[in-house]
Design an enzyme around this catalytic site. Sequence first.
Site, PDB file in Angstrom:
ATOM      1  CG  ASP A 169     -24.780  10.425  42.478  1.00 54.34           C
ATOM      2  OD1 ASP A 169     -24.366   9.367  42.963  1.00 54.34           O
ATOM      3  OD2 ASP A 169     -24.934  10.599  41.260  1.00 54.34           O
ATOM      4  CG  ASP A 178     -21.643  11.208  39.120  1.00 50.21           C
ATOM      5  OD1 ASP A 178     -21.984  10.147  38.562  1.00 50.21           O
ATOM      6  OD2 ASP A 178     -21.637  12.322  38.533  1.00 50.21           O
ATOM      7  CG  HIS A 192     -20.273  16.519  37.323  1.00 49.35           C
ATOM      8  ND1 HIS A 192     -20.417  16.527  35.961  1.00 49.35           N
ATOM      9  CD2 HIS A 192     -20.755  15.312  37.741  1.00 49.35           C
ATOM     10  CE1 HIS A 192     -20.967  15.397  35.563  1.00 49.35           C
ATOM     11  NE2 HIS A 192     -21.179  14.627  36.622  1.00 49.35           N
ATOM     12  CE  LYS A 248     -24.399   7.226  40.369  1.00 48.05           C
ATOM     13  NZ  LYS A 248     -24.225   8.418  39.530  1.00 48.05           N
ATOM     14  CB  CYS A 266     -28.186   9.879  39.570  1.00 48.86           C
ATOM     15  SG  CYS A 266     -26.832  10.263  38.429  1.00 48.86           S
TER      16      CYS A 266
HETATM   17  C1  VGL Z   1     -25.959  13.315  37.861  1.00 45.32           C
HETATM   18  C2  VGL Z   1     -25.718  14.487  35.926  1.00 45.32           C
HETATM   19  C3  VGL Z   1     -24.424  14.034  35.778  1.00 45.32           C
HETATM   20  C4  VGL Z   1     -26.843  12.952  39.025  1.00 45.32           C
HETATM   21  C5  VGL Z   1     -24.680  12.830  37.745  1.00 45.32           C
HETATM   22  O1  VGL Z   1     -26.322  12.569  40.088  1.00 45.32           O
HETATM   23  O2  VGL Z   1     -28.083  13.042  38.862  1.00 45.32           O
HETATM   24  N1  VGL Z   1     -26.480  14.125  36.955  1.00 45.32           N
HETATM   25  N2  VGL Z   1     -23.915  13.195  36.691  1.00 45.32           N
HETATM   26 ZN    ZN Z   2     -21.870  12.689  36.589  1.00 45.98          ZN
END
Ligand code: VGL
Ligand code: ZN
Length: 202
Positions: free
Chosen positions: A12, A50, A85, A110, A155
């Site tokens: 991510d 993400d 996000h 994902k 993540c």
């Molecule tokens: C993530 C919160 C929400 C991450 C993704 O990549 O750690 N954290 N979505």
């Molecule tokens: Zn997320």
Amino acid sequence: MRPVDEALIVIDIQNDFCPGGALAVAGGDTIIPRVNDLMAGFGTVVLTQDWHPADHSSFASNHAGKAPFESVAMSYGMQTLWPDHCVQGTGGADFHPALLTDPAHLVIRKGFRAAIDSYSAFFENDRTTPTGLDGYLRSRGVAAVTFVGLATDFCVAYSALDAARLGYRAKVLLGACRGIDLGGSMAAMQAEMRTAGVALED
Ligand code: VGL
Ligand code: ZN
């Protein structure tokens, strides 16, 4: 040199998780030069992305009266609520422009189902719905996985814990990760990873 049974999983590294983004992780962009350098040393390189619909259930904006970083009970357990996000097709969901993407063999998206979040690169947050990454790695003979990226305590940690549970040799390079640290989650998730047999290195 480029061992075929070792994979680098880059979690991510997207604009929304970097400074200026909607869910910015402090120093998130500073890891990118090292991550880029690491890619050449692995036989398999995977990027995760993400990738949420605008009506995603992990967004506080989709729960009346809830603010980001509060939690709600979902069918699969407690879910932290986030600012909107990584909405599909937006600039925030794009990989950071400094991240090399040409060396990647696979990009796995994902969190694209509105009703369920997905922190891990392997399973959604019910811990049972697979993303397909395990099948991809297994069919390529990958036995060891190294994780870098964002965020350490969400993540990255969920992915590394699932990798250990699935029987991979799992390693996290903490110096090539940055975390959110919500209510002590950095210490808690590092302890959980260590207990699960994940190698934590710099
Ligand atoms: C993530 C919160 C929400 C991450 C993704 O990549 O750690 N954290 N979505
Ligand atoms: Zn997320």
